[in-house]
Design a protein around this motif. Structure first.
Motif, PDB file in Angstrom:
ATOM      1  N   UNK A  62      47.338  17.913  39.134  1.00  0.00           N
ATOM      2  CA  UNK A  62      47.118  19.352  39.220  1.00  0.00           C
ATOM      3  C   UNK A  62      46.690  19.885  37.857  1.00  0.00           C
ATOM      4  N   UNK A  63      45.765  20.839  37.889  1.00  0.00           N
ATOM      5  CA  UNK A  63      45.299  21.477  36.672  1.00  0.00           C
ATOM      6  C   UNK A  63      45.507  22.981  36.816  1.00  0.00           C
ATOM      7  N   UNK A  64      46.427  23.521  36.020  1.00  0.00           N
ATOM      8  CA  UNK A  64      46.720  24.943  36.022  1.00  0.00           C
ATOM      9  C   UNK A  64      45.961  25.616  34.877  1.00  0.00           C
ATOM     10  N   UNK A  65      45.715  26.903  35.019  1.00  0.00           N
ATOM     11  CA  UNK A  65      45.096  27.644  33.927  1.00  0.00           C
ATOM     12  C   UNK A  65      45.481  29.112  33.997  1.00  0.00           C
ATOM     13  N   UNK A  81      45.056  27.573  39.747  1.00  0.00           N
ATOM     14  CA  UNK A  81      44.785  26.143  39.641  1.00  0.00           C
ATOM     15  C   UNK A  81      43.293  25.907  39.744  1.00  0.00           C
ATOM     16  N   UNK A  82      42.830  24.868  39.066  1.00  0.00           N
ATOM     17  CA  UNK A  82      41.436  24.475  39.177  1.00  0.00           C
ATOM     18  C   UNK A  82      41.200  23.932  40.585  1.00  0.00           C
ATOM     19  N   UNK A 123      41.488  28.802  41.990  1.00  0.00           N
ATOM     20  CA  UNK A 123      42.339  29.370  43.038  1.00  0.00           C
ATOM     21  C   UNK A 123      43.349  30.293  42.352  1.00  0.00           C
ATOM     22  N   UNK A 124      43.319  31.570  42.701  1.00  0.00           N
ATOM     23  CA  UNK A 124      44.077  32.609  41.993  1.00  0.00           C
ATOM     24  C   UNK A 124      45.496  32.726  42.551  1.00  0.00           C
ATOM     25  N   UNK A 177      34.029  29.226  38.080  1.00  0.00           N
ATOM     26  CA  UNK A 177      34.461  29.075  36.696  1.00  0.00           C
ATOM     27  C   UNK A 177      33.694  30.007  35.769  1.00  0.00           C
ATOM     28  N   UNK A 178      32.427  30.232  36.050  1.00  0.00           N
ATOM     29  CA  UNK A 178      31.630  31.108  35.206  1.00  0.00           C
ATOM     30  C   UNK A 178      31.995  32.572  35.304  1.00  0.00           C
TER      31      UNK A 178
END
Length: 286
Positions: A1-4, A16-17, A23-24, A61-62
């Motif tokens: 998992x990749x969180x941001x 999460x990416x 995904x918000x 992402x942009x």
């Protein structure tokens, strides 16, 4: 998992990416869990479940601006002289215990943000590092249990004002100017990263490699650091350990190599990500 952590449509959020975007989570549960730190705490308590990795994207992402991976950590504890190459280039003696100092949360910026060179100094140096984010509460954690307290990893640039750092033997002034702690782009969970030892960390300035090492070269391992730090302070979800920089720093070169406005600096760690920031003058106050 990749969180941001990120900003979109003028609002700070986290998520999460996902495929082709983000995904918000904040839009869904932000009224209860307002940031990634609180989400990690809820995960620890079993109050939320991990989101499926195939979750749909709310934003491309942009369309987002990255915020620091953890926007307001309770603690940021940094480690000095933790690669032999860096210790040797500084001429410092070997240490029995880790060399630690604190960084303030209000110095952090995210991936893509500007590292700001203050008007009072031109000695702005790069320090590419692995950041470790704590995922469980713990005090006096045994080394053999330390890995279970890791929420994930991120990239960090501990940009340092060397003249202020060297005013005395205490590092703190040179490590805490505004907008000098770049942190991101994502928090990558241990299951995605795997064993750290063989992974490479590399710092590039304007495309040129200026630092490079394997994470196995850390003098004090991630587990060592968690065990040692938790002897004197309790660790909580969202706390950050910044594990030290390899040799090759700018102030030990002849002539010194410092970052200046217009430069681009990148920190890349295998399986963790690539953190990119431009250098700019500090913003005027007023």
């Amino acid at each position: 998992m990749r969180y941001l952590s990120f900003e979109a449509e003028g609002k700070a959020s986290y998520g999460i990416a996902a495929d082709r975007g983000v995904h918000d989570l904040g839009a869904r549960i932000g009224s209860v869990l307002p940031d990634l730190k609180s989400y990690l705490k809820a995960l620890e308590l079993g109050l939320v479940s991990s989101v499926a990795t195939n979750a749909f994207a709310d934003y491309a992402t942009g369309d987002i601006a990255y915020l620091p991976t953890i926007t307001v950590p309770g603690k940021i504890i940094c480690v000095g002289l933790n690669y032999e190459g860096h210790r040797l280039e500084t001429g410092r003696p070997k240490q029995t215990y880790p060399t630690l100092f604190a960084r303030f949360a209000d110095t952090l910026i995210g991936h893509g943000g500007a590292i700001r060179r203050p008007s009072v100094s031109e000695a702005l140096d790069f320090e590419g590092e692995l950041a470790v984010v704590i995922g469980r509460s713990g005090f006096r954690i045994p080394k053999e249990e330390a890995s279970s307290f890791i929420a994930g990893y991120s990239c960090f640039n501990d940009a340092s004002l060397r003249d202020f750092q060297n005013h005395t033997h205490q590092f703190m002034p040179g490590k805490n100017f505004p907008a000098t702690g770049a942190f991101g782009p994502e928090l990558v969970t241990p299951d995605e990263v795997g064993a750290l030892d063989t992974l490479k960390i590399e710092t590039r300035l304007n495309g040129d490699v200026v630092q490079q090492a394997k994470l196995e070269e850390l003098l004090f391992s991630v587990e060592d650091l968690i065990a040692y730090v938790s002897i004197f302070t309790a660790l909580s979800p969202g706390d950050v350990l910044v594990t030290g920089t390899p040799g090759g720093v700018g102030f030990k070169r002849t002539p010194p190599l410092y970052m200046k406005p217009g430069d681009v600096v990148e920190v890349e760690i295998d399986k963790v990500g690539q953190l990119r920031n431009e250098i700019a003058e500090e913003l005027p106050k007023g």
